[in-house]
Design an enzyme around this catalytic site. Structure first.
Site, mmCIF file in Angstrom:
data_model
loop_
_atom_site.group_PDB
_atom_site.id
_atom_site.type_symbol
_atom_site.label_atom_id
_atom_site.label_comp_id
_atom_site.label_asym_id
_atom_site.label_seq_id
_atom_site.Cartn_x
_atom_site.Cartn_y
_atom_site.Cartn_z
ATOM 1 C CG ASP A 50 -2.274 0.910 1.144
ATOM 2 O OD1 ASP A 50 -1.783 2.032 0.827
ATOM 3 O OD2 ASP A 50 -3.071 0.730 1.665
ATOM 4 C CB VAL A 51 1.268 4.065 -2.425
ATOM 5 C CG1 VAL A 51 1.798 3.436 -3.539
ATOM 6 C CG2 VAL A 51 -0.206 4.385 -2.456
ATOM 7 C CE1 TYR A 111 -9.585 10.181 -9.063
ATOM 8 C CE2 TYR A 111 -10.492 12.201 -10.433
ATOM 9 C CZ TYR A 111 -9.524 10.915 -10.213
ATOM 10 O OH TYR A 111 -8.952 10.610 -11.262
ATOM 11 C CB THR A 117 -8.352 3.177 -16.285
ATOM 12 O OG1 THR A 117 -9.209 3.954 -15.509
ATOM 13 C CG2 THR A 117 -7.580 3.805 -17.343
#
Length: 245
Positions: free
Chosen positions: A56-57, A141, A176
């Site tokens: 996980d970043v 977002y 995507t």
């Protein structure tokens, strides 16, 4: 014979299991990258040579442990989408998107810049046209992506003395899997199919009438990473088909 863009280079890509990240990884492999360090929570296709890092970043320990010695380029790409009006959005949902898209990006960027100190390099952050143009329902977002655009500018100014270039790319619609998490798209795709759903949305939202393929965005990121854009830093490439006009 023409030299490949990334011959002998070491490249980090996050969010590399699908979408733009996977397209970038494949493009860099095709362009001669010697070492590809690919980070994702999901499994990464094995159709090209790479070092897969499951994680996980947002996990600082991941970055402390990862060997980025000799890193030349980095694509800070891992992210999630989400929708919800501000008045209805939970703090949990807000923090989830911001933590992955912004905290994760910060940790990735910090690790890459540390690895490039004293030798130079280039970094691209995957932002979004949603960080430029306001639309209802994308507060978390859009805010995360607007922050990435500014983060790239600050990083570019800090990195310049070390010969580290930092830019952002801001696509609009890209075909995507991230769209599958958006109920409106998922419902329409179930009715007419994904290709038709993308075509319908693009015809409404994009003056050029289509969304980008991940491979197109990958080539643009490749340009920003490469010596072809050696004097480009602190900028954001809008690749939106006219969406923000």
């Amino acid at each position: 014979m023409r030299m490949s863009l990334f011959s002998g280079k070491s490249i980090l890509v996050t969010g590399a299991a699908s979408g733009i990240g996977l397209a970038v990884a494949r493009y860099c492999a095709d362009q001669g990258a010697a070492r590809l360090i690919l980070v994702d929570r999901d499994s990464i296709p094995a159709d090209f040579a790479h070092e897969a890092v499951a994680g996980d970043v947002r996990d600082e320990a991941l970055w402390d442990a990862l060997d980025l010695t000799g890193l030349d380029h980095a694509v800070v790409n891992a992210g999630v989408a989400g929708a919800g009006a501000i008045a209805e959005l939970s703090l949990e949902a807000w923090r989830h998107i911001l933590s992955i898209n912004l905290d994760g990006a910060f940790l990735t960027l910090r690790a890459a810049m540390r690895a490039m100190r004293g030798r130079g390099g280039s970094i691209v952050l995957t932002a979004s046209a949603a960080g430029v143009k306001a639309e209802p329902g994308v507060a978390a977002y859009g805010t995360s992506k607007a922050a990435l655009i500014h983060l790239a500018k600050v990083a570019a100014k800090e990195g310049a003395p070390q010969r580290i270039r930092v830019n952002a790319i801001a696509p609009a619609g890209v075909e995507t899997p991230v769209w599958d998490a958006i109920p409106m798209f998922a419902e329409r795709a179930a009715e007419v199919g994904r290709d038709a759903a993308f075509a319908e949305m693009a015809a409404i939202a994009t003056p050029l009438g289509r969304y980008a393929k991940p491979e197109e965005i990958a080539r643009q990121i490749g340009f920003l990473l490469s010596e072809q854009s050696a004097l480009v830093t602190g900028t954001t490439l809008l690749s939106d088909g006219g969406y923000t006009l």
